[in-house]
Each structure stands twice: as C-alpha cells, then as structure tokens.
Design an enzyme around this catalytic site. Structure first.
Site, PDB file in Angstrom:
ATOM      1  N   ASP A 153       0.819  -1.206   0.000  1.00 57.12           N
ATOM      2  CA  ASP A 153       0.000   0.000   0.000  1.00 57.12           C
ATOM      3  C   ASP A 153       0.855   1.259   0.000  1.00 57.12           C
ATOM      4  OD1 ASP A 153      -2.334  -1.407  -0.078  1.00 57.12           O
ATOM      5  OD2 ASP A 153      -2.797  -1.206   2.046  1.00 57.12           O
ATOM      6  N   ALA A 179      -6.661   2.737   7.718  1.00 58.71           N
ATOM      7  CA  ALA A 179      -5.266   3.057   8.035  1.00 58.71           C
ATOM      8  C   ALA A 179      -5.190   3.750   9.392  1.00 58.71           C
ATOM      9  CB  ALA A 179      -4.675   3.907   6.909  1.00 58.71           C
ATOM     10  N   TYR A 180      -4.582   4.929   9.440  1.00 57.70           N
ATOM     11  CA  TYR A 180      -4.383   5.624  10.714  1.00 57.70           C
ATOM     12  C   TYR A 180      -5.719   5.916  11.403  1.00 57.70           C
ATOM     13  CZ  TYR A 180      -2.075   8.892  13.946  1.00 57.70           C
ATOM     14  OH  TYR A 180      -1.589   9.520  15.060  1.00 57.70           O
ATOM     15  N   GLN A 218       1.861  10.712   3.537  1.00 54.13           N
ATOM     16  CA  GLN A 218       3.171  10.548   4.178  1.00 54.13           C
ATOM     17  C   GLN A 218       4.003  11.829   4.182  1.00 54.13           C
ATOM     18  OE1 GLN A 218       2.320   9.668   1.091  1.00 54.13           O
ATOM     19  NE2 GLN A 218       4.001   8.732  -0.055  1.00 54.13           N
TER      20      GLN A 218
END
Length: 268
Positions: free
Chosen positions: A45, A162-163, A224
C-alpha cells in the site's frame, strides 16, 4: 497500451518488477513511465501511495493496478506469483475501472489570501509537536466544537482502515462519498467538551479547522508528507473533485479484505 511499473526499492519488489516488465514487453505493451495509461505498483500500500502522489497531476487519464510482494494490502489486488494472470487480464482490458473519492486539503497560511491545495489518498492529520492542540472545528461554516487534545485525523473511505482506524475511527466502504473526522485523545472534563466520536461528513459538506493563533508548532501531514510551513490560519477539508481509478479485472470483496487483514479469518 502504455504502462508504467512503479516499485519500491526492496530486492523482492525489484525482482518482481523486472520480471513483470519483461512479460509486458513480450506481449507488445509499451513501457512508458512519463505518460502511462495504467500504472502498476509492485510492493504494498505504501508503494501505491507513493505512485499516487507521483502521478497525481495525471489522475484523469490513469488507472492503477497494485501487485503486493509482502502482506495483504488494501490497494493491491494481485500477488507477486500471479504476474501471468495479470498480463492476461491486461490483454483483455476493455477500460473497466472502479474509482474512489480523495481528500482535498486546502491550507491557508497567515498573511496569505489564497489556499494551497493538496490531495490525500488516505488521510491528513493535524497535531502539535509538544503541547495540546487547541482548534475550533466548523462544519459547513457553522461552529461545531472547540477541540483540545493530541490532534485530528481526516480520512477518505479508502483511508479509513489506516491511521483513522488506529485512533478509533469507523471503517467505511470505499465506494461511499464521504470524509471522516476522528479525534485523537481529546480532553473531556467539566471545562472542555468535544463530541468524542468519529464524524462522517456528507459530500455537500466541508470541515474547517482554525488553530489557536498563539501557537506555531503545528504539524500538518498529508498522507506521508509533512507540511512544516507556518503559521497556519485555516485548513479546509472536503471531498476532492479528482478521484483515483483502479483497473479492476476481478472482484475483491472489501469486507473479506477487512476480515483477512484485522481478524485473520476467511469466513466472511
């Protein structure tokens, strides 16, 4: 068909990417990393996330395909030992695709009138470095709450696993047109109150964050990438006009994928 192969630098991914490029050339596909019609990522990913940002100015004419070389990924439909099957599917391509919403992050810095816009495939987080984040949260122009806590996480449906999930957010099906706000360790007592629950925002709505202007050590992350320019005046989150498209040659049941990733069962 013009195809780009985008891989992470790991030995296994590099080997698989080299093998894939050879198979594509043998079947008369054109390898074009500058103006591709399809981008095949080899890794996981994180690799697909990097490819998305690399090609984000070309999203209206690109479809993505993910090959994973490690653990199961949410964006990767193919395993590294299925290259022949993938090439066969590409040979039968009729333009089929599935697309998902993205997050538009509009940032206005102090003493600047216009917003600078960024795209997120997964999420954007807003925190302070060494103290409590203090910020006012508005939904569609109306004040909703005054937040105090570690930070805020705004995510897309595809980024909800995710997060967002790690901080207590809900898992959303990726076909939903929505964005989600999850609080990170909010302060709730007799003096300070927040909702304390994830919020799912409709396509016609947006979220504005106004941080305390007296603090300047904010950390804004878009996927990111860290944006350290400061001081910040306002952040506006909304569903982006752009979308990400995947070339979908076989159905991968989303809830099956969730079960495999987080529960470890094949019974869904």
């Amino acid at each position: 068909m013009r195809i780009a192969v985008f891989n992470n630098p790991g030995d296994k991914s590099t080997t698989v990417a080299t093998d894939l490029i050879q198979k594509l050339k043998q079947n008369q596909f054109v390898i074009d990393n500058d103006d591709p019609e399809i981008v095949i990522t080899v890794g996981g990913d994180g690799t697909l996330l990097a490819a998305f940002h690399h090609y984000e100015k070309q999203l209206n004419r690109i479809r993505f395909v993910g090959v994973h070389t490690g653990h199961l990924g949410f964006y990767t439909d193919w395993r590294d030992f299925e290259l022949d099957d993938l090439v066969a599917s590409l040979l039968q391509d009729t333009g089929q695709q599935i697309s998902y919403p993205l997050l538009d992050v509009g940032v206005r810095f102090q003493n600047e009138a216009a917003r600078t816009h960024y795209l997120a495939l997964n999420e954007s987080t807003f925190k302070r470095v060494s103290a409590t984040l203090v910020a006012d949260v508005y939904i569609r122009g109306e004040h909703f709450e005054s937040f105090r806590g570690d930070g805020l996480c705004l995510s897309t449906p595809t980024g909800s696993t995710a997060y967002n999930k790690s901080v207590g957010g809900a898992v959303l099906h990726p076909r939903l047109e929505a964005l989600q706000l999850a609080e990170m360790a909010s302060l709730n007592n007799r003096v300070f109150r927040t909702l304390g629950s994830p919020l799912v925002i409709a396509p016609s709505e947006w979220i504005d964050i106004y941080p305390d202007r007296s603090a300047g050590d904010y950390v804004l992350q878009v996927d990111q990438f860290l944006l350290r320019k400061s001081p910040l005046e306002e952040i506006r989150y909304r569903i982006a006009d752009q979308r990400i498209a995947f070339a979908r040659y076989r159905h991968m049941h989303f809830w099956q994928r969730v079960g495999d990733a987080f529960i470890g069962t094949d019974d869904l």
